[in-house]
Scaffold this motif. Structure first.
Motif, mmCIF file in Angstrom:
data_model
loop_
_atom_site.group_PDB
_atom_site.id
_atom_site.type_symbol
_atom_site.label_atom_id
_atom_site.label_comp_id
_atom_site.label_asym_id
_atom_site.label_seq_id
_atom_site.Cartn_x
_atom_site.Cartn_y
_atom_site.Cartn_z
ATOM 1 N N TYR A 174 47.601 36.801 41.805
ATOM 2 C CA TYR A 174 47.260 35.850 42.859
ATOM 3 C C TYR A 174 45.797 35.965 43.273
ATOM 4 C CZ TYR A 174 47.424 33.439 47.374
ATOM 5 O OH TYR A 174 47.176 32.586 48.425
ATOM 6 N N ALA A 175 45.274 37.181 43.382
ATOM 7 C CA ALA A 175 43.884 37.371 43.802
ATOM 8 C C ALA A 175 42.921 36.727 42.814
ATOM 9 C CB ALA A 175 43.569 38.854 43.972
ATOM 10 N N GLU A 176 43.139 36.964 41.534
ATOM 11 C CA GLU A 176 42.264 36.372 40.514
ATOM 12 C C GLU A 176 42.430 34.857 40.481
ATOM 13 O OE1 GLU A 176 41.262 36.731 35.714
ATOM 14 O OE2 GLU A 176 42.593 38.199 36.697
ATOM 15 N N PHE A 177 43.642 34.398 40.691
ATOM 16 C CA PHE A 177 43.897 32.959 40.717
ATOM 17 C C PHE A 177 43.081 32.289 41.826
ATOM 18 C CE2 PHE A 177 46.402 29.327 42.314
ATOM 19 C CZ PHE A 177 46.540 28.572 41.149
ATOM 20 N N CYS A 178 43.104 32.871 43.027
ATOM 21 C CA CYS A 178 42.350 32.311 44.151
ATOM 22 C C CYS A 178 40.842 32.377 43.890
ATOM 23 C CB CYS A 178 42.685 33.059 45.436
ATOM 24 S SG CYS A 178 44.387 32.799 46.014
ATOM 25 N N ALA A 179 40.387 33.479 43.315
ATOM 26 C CA ALA A 179 38.960 33.627 43.023
ATOM 27 C C ALA A 179 38.488 32.571 42.035
ATOM 28 C CB ALA A 179 38.686 35.033 42.481
ATOM 29 N N ALA A 213 49.461 28.663 52.034
ATOM 30 C CA ALA A 213 50.654 27.950 51.570
ATOM 31 C C ALA A 213 50.355 27.129 50.324
ATOM 32 C CB ALA A 213 51.185 27.050 52.681
ATOM 33 N N THR A 214 49.206 26.478 50.316
ATOM 34 C CA THR A 214 48.842 25.646 49.174
ATOM 35 C C THR A 214 48.575 26.499 47.946
ATOM 36 O OG1 THR A 214 47.850 23.972 50.634
ATOM 37 C CG2 THR A 214 47.211 23.932 48.317
ATOM 38 N N ARG A 215 47.733 27.511 48.083
ATOM 39 C CA ARG A 215 47.355 28.323 46.927
ATOM 40 C C ARG A 215 48.537 29.125 46.380
ATOM 41 N NH1 ARG A 215 41.351 30.854 48.353
ATOM 42 N NH2 ARG A 215 40.176 28.914 48.013
ATOM 43 N N SER A 216 49.335 29.676 47.242
ATOM 44 C CA SER A 216 50.458 30.478 46.754
ATOM 45 C C SER A 216 51.503 29.597 46.066
ATOM 46 C CB SER A 216 51.098 31.269 47.897
ATOM 47 O OG SER A 216 51.594 30.410 48.916
ATOM 48 N N THR A 217 51.664 28.369 46.547
ATOM 49 C CA THR A 217 52.584 27.440 45.892
ATOM 50 C C THR A 217 52.072 27.075 44.502
ATOM 51 O OG1 THR A 217 53.315 26.525 48.010
ATOM 52 C CG2 THR A 217 53.724 25.186 46.045
ATOM 53 N N LEU A 218 50.774 26.801 44.411
ATOM 54 C CA LEU A 218 50.182 26.497 43.115
ATOM 55 C C LEU A 218 50.300 27.686 42.166
ATOM 56 C CD1 LEU A 218 46.903 24.623 44.177
ATOM 57 C CD2 LEU A 218 49.113 23.634 43.527
ATOM 58 N N HIS A 219 50.138 28.884 42.713
ATOM 59 C CA HIS A 219 50.174 30.076 41.869
ATOM 60 C C HIS A 219 51.560 30.323 41.283
ATOM 61 C CE1 HIS A 219 50.526 34.524 41.172
ATOM 62 N NE2 HIS A 219 49.511 34.213 40.400
ATOM 63 N N VAL A 220 52.619 30.201 42.074
ATOM 64 C CA VAL A 220 53.957 30.473 41.531
ATOM 65 C C VAL A 220 54.328 29.446 40.460
ATOM 66 C CG1 VAL A 220 54.804 31.710 43.557
ATOM 67 C CG2 VAL A 220 55.099 29.223 43.430
ATOM 68 N N LEU A 221 53.862 28.206 40.640
ATOM 69 C CA LEU A 221 54.077 27.194 39.604
ATOM 70 C C LEU A 221 53.301 27.548 38.339
ATOM 71 C CD1 LEU A 221 54.870 24.470 38.375
ATOM 72 C CD2 LEU A 221 53.085 23.396 39.777
ATOM 73 N N ALA A 222 52.017 27.882 38.500
ATOM 74 C CA ALA A 222 51.178 28.196 37.348
ATOM 75 C C ALA A 222 51.669 29.450 36.627
ATOM 76 C CB ALA A 222 49.732 28.385 37.803
ATOM 77 N N GLY A 250 49.463 26.477 31.874
ATOM 78 C CA GLY A 250 49.982 27.743 31.375
ATOM 79 C C GLY A 250 48.928 28.513 30.608
ATOM 80 N N GLU A 251 48.187 27.807 29.753
ATOM 81 C CA GLU A 251 47.120 28.447 28.978
ATOM 82 C C GLU A 251 46.033 29.014 29.885
ATOM 83 O OE1 GLU A 251 45.807 25.327 26.497
ATOM 84 O OE2 GLU A 251 47.598 25.305 25.229
ATOM 85 N N LEU A 252 45.701 28.286 30.957
ATOM 86 C CA LEU A 252 44.604 28.697 31.833
ATOM 87 C C LEU A 252 44.876 30.016 32.554
ATOM 88 C CD1 LEU A 252 43.651 25.261 33.449
ATOM 89 C CD2 LEU A 252 42.175 26.662 31.990
ATOM 90 N N VAL A 253 46.144 30.281 32.846
ATOM 91 C CA VAL A 253 46.447 31.489 33.639
ATOM 92 C C VAL A 253 46.873 32.670 32.772
ATOM 93 C CG1 VAL A 253 47.052 30.139 35.682
ATOM 94 C CG2 VAL A 253 48.849 30.766 34.059
ATOM 95 N N ILE A 254 46.817 32.504 31.445
ATOM 96 C CA ILE A 254 47.145 33.618 30.555
ATOM 97 C C ILE A 254 45.921 34.511 30.379
ATOM 98 C CG2 ILE A 254 47.746 34.268 28.190
ATOM 99 C CD1 ILE A 254 49.427 31.743 28.031
ATOM 100 N N LYS A 255 46.147 35.792 30.473
ATOM 101 C CA LYS A 255 45.090 36.774 30.272
ATOM 102 C C LYS A 255 45.456 37.623 29.067
ATOM 103 C CE LYS A 255 42.074 39.812 32.945
ATOM 104 N NZ LYS A 255 41.764 40.289 34.318
ATOM 105 N N GLU A 256 44.652 37.540 28.026
ATOM 106 C CA GLU A 256 44.927 38.282 26.803
ATOM 107 C C GLU A 256 44.384 39.703 26.898
ATOM 108 O OE1 GLU A 256 43.287 36.041 23.628
ATOM 109 O OE2 GLU A 256 44.690 34.356 23.853
ATOM 110 N N SER A 257 45.126 40.635 26.323
ATOM 111 C CA SER A 257 44.693 42.030 26.297
ATOM 112 C C SER A 257 45.309 42.720 25.098
ATOM 113 C CB SER A 257 45.105 42.753 27.593
ATOM 114 O OG SER A 257 46.516 42.911 27.653
ATOM 115 N N GLU A 258 44.852 43.935 24.820
ATOM 116 C CA GLU A 258 45.384 44.686 23.690
ATOM 117 C C GLU A 258 46.851 45.038 23.897
ATOM 118 O OE1 GLU A 258 42.961 48.078 23.092
ATOM 119 O OE2 GLU A 258 41.190 46.947 22.418
ATOM 120 N N ASP A 259 47.269 45.150 25.149
ATOM 121 C CA ASP A 259 48.651 45.499 25.451
ATOM 122 C C ASP A 259 49.579 44.289 25.420
ATOM 123 O OD1 ASP A 259 47.884 48.122 25.830
ATOM 124 O OD2 ASP A 259 47.469 47.833 27.963
#
Length: 246
Positions: free
Chosen positions: A177-182, A93-102, A161-170
């Motif tokens: 969520y999995a990477e967020f928890c890790a 509950a805690t992690r998923s709540t943090l993830h949807v906000l992030a 917002g910056e922390l959860v952005i993943k840059e790629s060529e696309d």
């Protein structure tokens, strides 16, 4: 008059008329070419705008919906109180709540970085969507609420917002969520940004009633969703429930 002179004069007139006609024809062709190029440019911009908004509007729409859905379930369905009964459920509950906000903040930051793409057809529309996003940011930042649960200053909103952005060529996207928890488990510097928010979730789980900040956030997010999906193509009306102040 000398025949040769007459012929030369006529030749000169013909040449002059031909030059004038050629000049007019070239001018018309140039105008036509410019008009066709302008139309092609406008069409390219329109297609680019549609492609850009399909890439960035829909992820923002889904992120906003997931975030408001969690807020609705917390405030109206007692989601946190139910989940905090068991330690494993509490962690989820805690992690998923943090993830949807992030994730929501991540897509807002992606749009902020590409604000010149945010062309939905006219300036009034652009200003309106920026106003709706700013309203959510203001509620998160506001210190006038009775408590500081889920309060997040503007610069911290951007940082998360910056922390959860993943840059790629696309193109940029937000981590799942999995990477967020890790990263919460393996990166202390990453996890530190969510410590106070995690404490807020725990505090909210111990309280009954509707937290005013959560109610206002959910309502503001629904306004954004209504704007991004006016024809209800993604989310029908029955899924657009709104919280009300107690």
């Amino acid at each position: 008059m000398n025949t040769e002179l007459i012929v030369a004069s006529l030749s000169g007139v013909v040449a002059l008329v031909s030059a004038v006609y050629s000049s007019q024809a070239n001018r018309k062709n140039s105008l036509l070419r410019d008009d066709l190029e302008r139309q092609a440019t406008e069409r390219h911009r329109m297609l680019e705008r549609q492609d850009t908004m399909s890439r960035y509007r829909d992820p923002l729409l889904w992120a906003a919906f997931d975030f408001q859905s969690r807020l609705y379930n917390i405030a109206s369905q007692g989601f946190l109180r139910v989940q905090f009964v068991q330690p494993r459920d509490q962690l989820y509950a805690t992690r998923s709540t943090l993830h949807v906000l992030a994730e929501y903040l991540g897509w807002v930051e992606i749009l902020r970085r590409r604000i010149y793409f945010l062309d939905l057809g006219n300036q009034d529309t652009n200003r309106h969507i920026v106003t709706l996003i700013a309203r959510v940011s203001t509620i998160l930042n506001d210190d006038a609420y009775p408590d500081r649960n889920l309060q997040l200053f503007r610069s911290d909103q951007r940082a998360i917002g910056e922390l959860v952005i993943k840059e790629s060529e696309d193109g940029d996207r937000c981590i799942g969520y999995a990477e967020f928890c890790a990263r919460l488990e393996s990166e202390p510097g990453f996890a530190t940004w969510f410590t106070r928010l995690s404490d807020s979730v725990t505090e909210l789980a111990s309280r009954e009633g509707r937290n005013p900040r959560l109610v206002d956030l959910q309502t503001a997010l629904m306004d954004l969703i209504d704007f991004l999906d006016p024809e209800q193509e993604r989310f029908p009306q029955k899924r657009r429930l709104r919280l009300k102040r107690p």
